[in-house]
Design a protein around this motif. Structure first.
Motif, mmCIF file in Angstrom:
data_model
loop_
_atom_site.group_PDB
_atom_site.id
_atom_site.type_symbol
_atom_site.label_atom_id
_atom_site.label_comp_id
_atom_site.label_asym_id
_atom_site.label_seq_id
_atom_site.Cartn_x
_atom_site.Cartn_y
_atom_site.Cartn_z
ATOM 1 N N PRO A 1 -15.071 -4.268 2.850
ATOM 2 C CA PRO A 1 -15.226 -5.666 3.285
ATOM 3 C C PRO A 1 -16.034 -5.738 4.585
ATOM 4 O O PRO A 1 -15.921 -4.855 5.456
ATOM 5 N N ASN B 1 -18.995 -5.771 0.954
ATOM 6 C CA ASN B 1 -18.516 -7.012 0.354
ATOM 7 C C ASN B 1 -18.513 -8.107 1.419
ATOM 8 O O ASN B 1 -17.782 -8.030 2.402
ATOM 9 N N ASP C 1 -13.555 -11.431 -3.390
ATOM 10 C CA ASP C 1 -13.166 -11.067 -2.020
ATOM 11 C C ASP C 1 -12.111 -9.959 -2.048
ATOM 12 O O ASP C 1 -11.103 -10.074 -2.743
ATOM 13 N N THR C 2 -12.343 -8.897 -1.282
ATOM 14 C CA THR C 2 -11.381 -7.791 -1.237
ATOM 15 C C THR C 2 -10.820 -7.570 0.162
ATOM 16 O O THR C 2 -10.368 -6.469 0.485
ATOM 17 N N ASN D 1 -11.856 -9.980 3.261
ATOM 18 C CA ASN D 1 -12.531 -10.621 4.395
ATOM 19 C C ASN D 1 -11.759 -11.806 4.965
ATOM 20 O O ASN D 1 -11.952 -12.169 6.125
ATOM 21 N N TYR E 1 -15.985 -14.397 0.821
ATOM 22 C CA TYR E 1 -14.847 -15.035 1.488
ATOM 23 C C TYR E 1 -14.161 -15.990 0.517
ATOM 24 O O TYR E 1 -14.825 -16.805 -0.131
#
Length: 344
Positions: A89, A105, A43-44, A46, A108
């Motif tokens: 994201p 992306n 995750d980046t 979200n 989560y």
């Protein structure tokens, strides 16, 4: 009860990757975009939560960015390896502009293949639904999908949630592992049928070595029953991926690969490789909550209730369940030969 709580925390198995800036000479053949599904390891940005609080992001980008690490996570390293920016994201899709051409992306933090901690957390099926919606809208062409790669990181949160609910019944857990891997296989096949050219799925790491677990041994050793279950999950996953690869598929049939996180962790944490030599005490986390707090907590909106190590680049683990950027860099270095064979 405390032990069960620790196992629950395993579920937050998100990992982070250190900024890997190696671009390969055969990059013309590499996928041109990356679609990411899964949990906090990938995750980046979200998920709302502690990943938006200091000291997360202190190494990269210098402020919190929604990554559960001091810096980059696995997604960032893989994107850099492919020679593309980290995919945008999903929650930023409306303001992405042309950035969405490099993929997206959907991951989560806390997500699993099934429901884990909260009803509103999109599991993998829901994340793939979001992706399918974009395809129906014509955001990505079939040709682009064929030239793309998917990354799926999942499993840890399902087991953490299961143990939190059911306690440490390891025999029953084996049955649940079969269900989890069966669902992962369905998700992978669904992505394959959509026409993605390459799909990588992470195996489970040595979950018995996470700081949330090794607190039970005063950070002196890993908890082997958890590692044995992770190894069992990985065996089933490899068998499932081999079966999918052997099946006749659509004309743009994907090749799938399992990324061996378990082996990377084992070599680094056992000190049998120069990859692990930079980590002074690899089982020790860098950011430690005090008095039962989490990394990033603030006491009465004023005083930080955590302590930080002197140099995050010498820590393998960032917090109780996530890797530091340096940890991810070492892991990714180990994964590179597998990726190179897979993508060549």
């Amino acid at each position: 009860m405390e032990a069960i709580f620790f196992h629950c925390m395993i579920l937050l198995l998100g990992v982070s990757v250190e900024g890997f800036h190696h671009r390969h000479h055969h990059h013309d053949k590499l996928p041109k975009s990356l679609f990411v599904f899964g949990d906090s390891n990938v995750d980046t940005g979200n998920t709302q939560g502690s990943s938006w609080s200091f000291p997360y992001g202190v190494t990269f980008p210098g402020k919190p960015s929604g990554r559960l690490s001091d810096g980059r996570v696995l997604t960032d390293f893989l994107a850099a390896y492919l020679g593309i920016p980290s995919p945008v994201p999903y929650r930023e899709r409306r303001t992405a502009g042309s950035r969405d051409r490099y993929g997206m992306n959907f991951a989560y933090s806390g997500a699993g293949v099934f429901s884990t901690y909260s009803a509103g957390l999109p599991n993998i099926t829901t994340q793939i639904d979001y992706f399918e919606r974009l395809l129906r809208q014509g955001t990505y062409s079939r040709q682009q999908l064929y030239m793309s790669m998917a990354l799926l990181s999942v499993g840890g949160n399902d087991y953490a949630a299961y143990l939190l609910k059911n306690g440490l019944h390891f025999q029953a857990l084996r049955g649940f592992i079969k269900l989890v891997v069966k669902q992962i296989a369905e998700d992978l096949n669904r992505l394959r049928v959509m026409g993605l050219g390459k799909i990588a799925v992470t195996g489970l790491e040595e979950v018995g070595c996470l700081p949330v677990v090794t607190v039970l041994t005063n950070r002196t050793s890993c908890f082997q029953p958890f590692n044995e279950d992770a190894a069992y999950h990985n065996r089933l996953l490899r068998n499932a991926v081999n079966a999918i690869n052997a099946r006749p598929g659509p004309s743009s049939s994907a090749a799938l690969v399992v990324l061996p996180l378990y082996d990377a962790f084992h070599l680094i944490l056992s000190g049998h490789t120069k990859l692990g030599s930079r980590f002074e005490n690899p089982l020790q986390q860098c950011c430690v909550g005090v008095n039962g707090s989490e990394c990033g907590s603030i006491e009465q909106h004023v005083k930080p209730s955590y302590t930080l190590c002197e140099d995050p680049s010498k820590a393998f683990f960032w917090d109780r369940v996530h890797l530091s950027q340096a940890g991810w860099a070492a892991v990714f270095q180990f994964l590179q030969p597998t990726l190179q064979r897979f993508l060549s």
